[in-house]
Write an enzyme that holds these catalytic residues in place. Structure first.
Site, PDB file in Angstrom:
ATOM      1  N   CYS A   1       0.824  -1.206   0.000  1.00  0.00           N
ATOM      2  CA  CYS A   1       0.000   0.000   0.000  1.00  0.00           C
ATOM      3  C   CYS A   1       0.864   1.263   0.000  1.00  0.00           C
ATOM      4  O   CYS A   1       1.657   1.461   0.924  1.00  0.00           O
ATOM      5  CB  CYS A   1      -0.915  -0.005   1.228  1.00  0.00           C
ATOM      6  SG  CYS A   1      -1.876   1.520   1.420  1.00  0.00           S
TER       7      CYS A   1
ATOM      8  N   TYR B   1      -5.220   5.869  -9.342  1.00  0.00           N
ATOM      9  CA  TYR B   1      -6.382   5.039  -9.012  1.00  0.00           C
ATOM     10  C   TYR B   1      -7.620   5.463  -9.805  1.00  0.00           C
ATOM     11  O   TYR B   1      -8.429   4.626 -10.214  1.00  0.00           O
ATOM     12  CB  TYR B   1      -6.662   5.099  -7.509  1.00  0.00           C
ATOM     13  CG  TYR B   1      -5.625   4.376  -6.693  1.00  0.00           C
ATOM     14  CD1 TYR B   1      -5.732   3.008  -6.460  1.00  0.00           C
ATOM     15  CD2 TYR B   1      -4.519   5.041  -6.176  1.00  0.00           C
ATOM     16  CE1 TYR B   1      -4.781   2.328  -5.729  1.00  0.00           C
ATOM     17  CE2 TYR B   1      -3.544   4.370  -5.451  1.00  0.00           C
ATOM     18  CZ  TYR B   1      -3.678   3.012  -5.236  1.00  0.00           C
ATOM     19  OH  TYR B   1      -2.717   2.335  -4.528  1.00  0.00           O
TER      20      TYR B   1
END
Length: 338
Positions: free
Chosen positions: A37, A182
């Site tokens: 992450c 994203y």
């Protein structure tokens, strides 16, 4: 006193500070992360850069599976530390899932079971699970208890004379790069994809010229700041994941952005903490094996090779900045930054 956690739909916003609810103490706090992450990577980098390894222990979730479309059951801890290299059992509670930790703090919690999470083992609750907030205050939170030998306690990632610049750059970096990849990668229509991909490369074009103009080796010149952490955790994943998996393939860092490439290599090879907190297997297998809509066969590509090229040229002023000259990128760049 600020509210740490307003209710089941809210995150945690506590701060470690002397005289506060969460004072700096060795061994009291525990950091939960995923090595995949980019947002958890921010907190892990601060821990290394500031020399907090002996003060804050870490537990690492596995990079996959993530769960269903609603994120249930979410990130899992390995059954043993040998199950998946780099992942660990929950060092505090031997939890099976990350959501177990969240429910210990709030049994009615309705939000996402994300990482990072900074946990207070004394109160048995979450201090903070917002990476941007952690990045801002964690670098100085333990200055009163850090050993004074060496200079790690002196590292200032948000120096007062650069704060206006950092705040201004953070706004577009978060919007166009950190979350921009994203927006492009999770686009479910051609129109959404076509809208968001040029923005990512407009941001990269702008960052390329910014680093070159400031002379490197960091984004603002001689000072390593939180901007370098913000940018690194996205850009180290760019060629490895975002180019192919998120279809951000108008160019690559290593082929099209010589200034960013040297900046990235310098951090990875020369600044202790960056290489040590970067795990390409976790990164690549997380994305490729967690997003069934994007990669239904869950096949993880081998490349690019090597993960990070060696040899660093720190003469940034003489580097010729690169860019992606796609018309939509140039149009977006002029619209946003000029």
């Amino acid at each position: 006193m600020a509210v740490v956690h307003a209710g089941p739909n809210d995150s945690w916003h506590g701060v470690i500070q002397s005289g506060g609810r969460f004072p700096p103490e060795a061994g009291r706090y525990h950091l939960y992360v995923g090595l995949f992450c980019p947002f958890a990577h921010r907190a892990l980098l601060v821990r290394h850069l500031k020399g907090l390894e002996s003060l804050i222990d870490v537990s690492v979730v596995m990079p996959y599976p993530k769960g269903d479309d609603r994120g249930w059951p979410g990130w899992r801890f390995p059954a043993t530390n040998d199950e998946y290299a780099g992942a660990t059992v929950d060092g505090l509670y031997a939890s099976k899932y990350m959501h177990d930790v969240y429910f210990k703090a709030d049994s009615e919690y309705k939000g996402r079971y994300s990482v990072p999470v900074l946990w207070d083992s004394r109160e048995g609750t979450i201090v903070n699970n917002e990476s941007a907030e952690l990045l801002r205050w964690l670098p100085t939170a333990f200055d009163d208890v850090l050993p004074q030998e060496g200079k790690k306690h002196e590292i200032d990632l948000y120096p007062s004379h650069l704060r206006d610049q950092i705040d201004a750059i953070t706004e577009w970096m978060q919007r166009d790069l950190n979350t921009g990849v994203y927006k492009a990668g999770f686009a479910e229509t051609q129109e959404a994809y076509d809208k968001n991909v040029p923005t990512v490369f407009a941001g990269l074009n702008h960052l390329e010229s910014l680093i070159q103009r400031n002379g490197g080796p960091y984004i603002l010149g001689e000072n390593l700041t939180e901007l370098d952490i913000r940018a690194y955790t996205t850009i180290i994943r760019f060629d490895a994941v975002y180019v192919q998996h998120f279809k951000c393939n108008l160019g690559t860092i290593r082929a099209n952005y010589p200034v960013i490439h040297e900046w990235l290599k310098n951090l990875y090879w020369n600044v202790k903490g960056f290489k040590e907190t970067t795990d390409f297997r976790h990164i690549k297998e997380n994305y490729t094996k967690s997003h069934a809509k994007i990669n239904p066969l869950a096949i993880t590509p081998m490349g690019p090779y090597p993960d990070v090229e060696e040899g660093v040229n720190l003469n940034f002023v003489e580097l010729q900045p690169g860019s992606i000259r796609h018309p939509l990128v140039l149009e977006r760049q002029a619209e946003i930054y000029n």
